[in-house]
Motif scaffolding. Sequence first.
Motif, short mmCIF file in Angstrom:
data_model
loop_
_atom_site.label_atom_id
_atom_site.label_comp_id
_atom_site.label_asym_id
_atom_site.label_seq_id
_atom_site.Cartn_x
_atom_site.Cartn_y
_atom_site.Cartn_z
N HIS A 98 7.80 -29.84 -81.29
CA HIS A 98 7.21 -28.57 -81.69
C HIS A 98 7.93 -27.42 -81.00
CE1 HIS A 98 4.04 -30.87 -83.45
NE2 HIS A 98 3.80 -31.46 -82.30
N ALA A 99 8.00 -26.30 -81.74
CA ALA A 99 8.56 -25.10 -81.13
C ALA A 99 7.75 -24.76 -79.90
CB ALA A 99 8.53 -23.98 -82.13
N TRP A 100 8.43 -24.32 -78.86
CA TRP A 100 7.87 -24.18 -77.51
C TRP A 100 7.35 -25.52 -77.03
CZ3 TRP A 100 9.33 -21.40 -73.86
CH2 TRP A 100 9.18 -20.01 -73.74
N GLY A 149 4.11 -25.85 -74.18
CA GLY A 149 4.15 -24.39 -74.22
C GLY A 149 3.03 -23.82 -75.08
N HIS A 150 2.86 -24.34 -76.28
CA HIS A 150 1.83 -23.80 -77.18
C HIS A 150 0.43 -24.02 -76.63
CE1 HIS A 150 4.01 -22.20 -80.57
NE2 HIS A 150 4.81 -23.26 -80.57
N ASP A 151 0.18 -25.21 -76.08
CA ASP A 151 -1.16 -25.48 -75.53
C ASP A 151 -1.44 -24.57 -74.34
OD1 ASP A 151 -1.24 -27.43 -77.45
OD2 ASP A 151 -1.31 -29.13 -76.07
N ALA A 183 0.42 -25.70 -86.84
CA ALA A 183 1.39 -25.05 -87.73
C ALA A 183 2.72 -25.80 -87.78
CB ALA A 183 1.62 -23.60 -87.31
N ASP A 184 3.09 -26.45 -86.67
CA ASP A 184 4.34 -27.21 -86.67
C ASP A 184 4.22 -28.53 -87.42
OD1 ASP A 184 6.21 -25.53 -85.52
OD2 ASP A 184 5.65 -26.08 -83.48
N SER A 185 3.02 -29.08 -87.54
CA SER A 185 2.83 -30.26 -88.38
C SER A 185 2.76 -29.85 -89.84
CB SER A 185 1.52 -30.98 -88.02
OG SER A 185 1.48 -31.26 -86.65
N TYR A 186 2.04 -28.77 -90.09
CA TYR A 186 1.80 -28.33 -91.47
C TYR A 186 3.09 -27.94 -92.17
CZ TYR A 186 -0.67 -25.90 -95.27
OH TYR A 186 -1.15 -25.50 -96.49
N ARG A 187 4.03 -27.34 -91.43
CA ARG A 187 5.27 -26.87 -92.06
C ARG A 187 6.10 -28.03 -92.62
NH1 ARG A 187 9.41 -25.00 -87.28
NH2 ARG A 187 10.86 -24.93 -89.00
N TYR A 188 5.89 -29.23 -92.11
CA TYR A 188 6.64 -30.40 -92.60
C TYR A 188 5.92 -31.16 -93.69
CZ TYR A 188 9.84 -29.37 -88.84
OH TYR A 188 10.75 -28.74 -88.03
N PHE A 202 8.25 -18.88 -91.34
CA PHE A 202 7.31 -18.01 -90.62
C PHE A 202 7.36 -18.21 -89.10
CE2 PHE A 202 4.11 -17.97 -94.45
CZ PHE A 202 5.05 -17.34 -95.23
N HIS A 203 8.11 -19.23 -88.66
CA HIS A 203 8.10 -19.56 -87.22
C HIS A 203 9.15 -18.79 -86.42
CE1 HIS A 203 5.41 -23.25 -87.44
NE2 HIS A 203 5.62 -22.94 -88.71
N TYR A 204 9.96 -17.98 -87.06
CA TYR A 204 11.03 -17.29 -86.34
C TYR A 204 11.45 -16.04 -87.08
CZ TYR A 204 13.46 -19.98 -89.90
OH TYR A 204 13.82 -20.53 -91.11
N ILE A 261 -2.52 -18.20 -83.61
CA ILE A 261 -2.46 -18.82 -82.28
C ILE A 261 -1.06 -19.39 -82.04
CG2 ILE A 261 -3.34 -20.76 -80.89
CD1 ILE A 261 -6.04 -20.33 -82.51
N HIS A 262 -0.49 -20.00 -83.07
CA HIS A 262 0.83 -20.61 -82.94
C HIS A 262 1.97 -19.58 -82.93
CE1 HIS A 262 3.73 -23.91 -83.37
NE2 HIS A 262 4.39 -23.08 -84.16
N PHE A 263 1.90 -18.63 -83.85
CA PHE A 263 3.03 -17.69 -84.01
C PHE A 263 3.14 -16.73 -82.83
CE2 PHE A 263 2.63 -18.15 -88.91
CZ PHE A 263 3.41 -19.31 -88.87
N GLY A 304 2.76 -17.61 -79.89
CA GLY A 304 3.58 -18.42 -78.99
C GLY A 304 5.04 -18.40 -79.40
N ASP A 305 5.30 -18.76 -80.64
CA ASP A 305 6.70 -18.84 -81.13
C ASP A 305 7.48 -17.55 -80.88
OD1 ASP A 305 6.68 -21.43 -82.00
OD2 ASP A 305 6.46 -20.95 -84.14
N ILE A 306 6.86 -16.42 -81.16
CA ILE A 306 7.59 -15.14 -81.10
C ILE A 306 8.02 -14.83 -79.67
CG2 ILE A 306 5.70 -13.47 -80.72
CD1 ILE A 306 6.86 -11.81 -83.04
N LEU A 316 14.73 -17.87 -78.43
CA LEU A 316 15.56 -18.42 -79.50
C LEU A 316 14.82 -18.47 -80.85
CD1 LEU A 316 17.56 -21.06 -77.48
CD2 LEU A 316 18.52 -19.12 -78.73
N HIS A 317 13.55 -18.04 -80.87
CA HIS A 317 12.86 -17.85 -82.14
C HIS A 317 13.09 -16.45 -82.68
CE1 HIS A 317 10.24 -21.46 -82.83
NE2 HIS A 317 10.87 -21.74 -81.71
N ASP A 318 13.83 -15.66 -81.94
CA ASP A 318 14.14 -14.29 -82.34
C ASP A 318 15.65 -14.10 -82.36
OD1 ASP A 318 11.24 -13.22 -82.10
OD2 ASP A 318 11.61 -14.14 -80.16
ZN LIG Z 1 6.54 -23.02 -84.57
#
Ligand SMILES: [Zn+2]
Length: 350
Positions: free
Chosen positions: A19-21, A25-27, A64-69, A79-81, A135-137, A139-141, A145-147
């Motif tokens: 997962h991203a982060w 990181g996300h938790d 969100a990282d499971s759902y995107r796949y 939407f993650h970056y 909640i997820h995004f 974190g990602d932003i 490297l997500h930017d």
């Molecule tokens: Zn993500």
Amino acid sequence: MTIPKAALLSLLPFLPGSHAWGTLGHDTVAFIAQNFISSSTATWAKTLLNDSSPAYLANVATWADSYRYTSEGAFSAPFHYIDAADDPPTSCNVDYDRDCGAEGCVVSALANYTVRVKSASVSTAEKQKALKWIIHFVGDIHQPLHDEALDVGGNTINVTFAGTGTNLHHIWDSNMPEKLIGGYSLTDAKNWASNLTAEIKTGGYKSEAAGWLSGIDENKPDGKATSLLWAKDANAYVCSTVVPQGADAVRGKELEGAYYDKAIPVIEMQIAKAGYRLAAWLNVLAMGKVGLKVRKEEYDHGYGHGNGRRGAGTVVQAVRVESRDEERIMMARRARAAYGWNCGPEGHAH
Ligand SMILES: [Zn+2]
Ligand SMILES: *[C@@H]1O[C@H](CO)[C@@H](O)[C@H](O)[C@H]1NC(C)=O
Ligand SMILES: *[C@@H]1O[C@H](CO)[C@@H](O)[C@H](O)[C@H]1NC(C)=O
Ligand SMILES: *[C@@H]1O[C@H](CO)[C@@H](O)[C@H](O)[C@H]1NC(C)=O
Ligand SMILES: *[C@@H]1O[C@H](CO)[C@@H](O)[C@H](O)[C@H]1NC(C)=O
């Protein structure tokens, strides 16, 4: 018999670091937010998420990282970056018109779900998804490297970490945070969050944390200007810390030593910022005001320059778009989209 969704999710194969982060990181971001949101915001979130457990935000932080796949959720991969087509390490900047593609980006997605989670014309099921995405995004932003578009957000910069072949994006998401904390369980995240919460309230981040909330506008329904500020803030670290001597200086290198030592204060601060800002964002959504659970004098300071052992400071660089190189941007975008669809054997999510 119906199986609760939470139980179903826990049956999914667990892929550390996919997962991203990373999950850690996300938790952690979610637990920090839980520590600062008001009790009425907590009630609102628990009700919408149908989860009154002690980890009600953390439990959905990587959904969100499971759902995107999934085929249903594939549309949400971009939407993650935001693929900043800047020129690190010479020039770091994010330009919304240049960098947010027609398919959307993390800034437009945060705006969309910020509006949808409150909209009377959106179903409860979709509002619940909107909250999970927010909640997820947030974190990602905050992951630099997500930017960044360079080398597909660092995904194609192969490096080794503690002797294991991986890539630059992945070590920022997972290897470096996990080395610091020594694991990636929910308990690891909770403990890291407690430490970073204390650092914000009384420790090394105390003087600068107020500045982290600067730009949050309680009267702007979609918050787009604010999340763009956050993207620029994180993107600046691409030049200062992620590839300060350019990508070729780290390509093929072992990064567990001096590189890690410089990166880790930035990683800790970005996680702390993300959690604190997520709390403020959720309070604005639920109550219409920032109103975090800290004493007022603790957030009445102006911008600080960091202190204590972290010393990374807040880097919000003035941004100037040098030139528009449409072809380079389109190529980067195609490359990134390809990664989004085919995450590879190690599951290099972005
Ligand atoms: Zn993500
Ligand atoms: C809420 O969660 C409980 C289990 O924890 C489940 O039985 C119930 O159906 C859920 N309600 C909704 C509206 O999802
Ligand atoms: C907003 O969210 C909805 C629901 O997920 C999605 O269908 C739509 O494409 C999104 N719009 C933008 C501009 O991101
Ligand atoms: C990077 O590593 C991946 C996975 O091991 C490999 O497929 C790819 O060819 C490598 N890229 C470069 C530029 O060495
Ligand atoms: C957070 O953890 C670090 C590293 O263990 C420690 O030095 C620091 O004192 C902790 N901060 C607080 C506020 O407890």
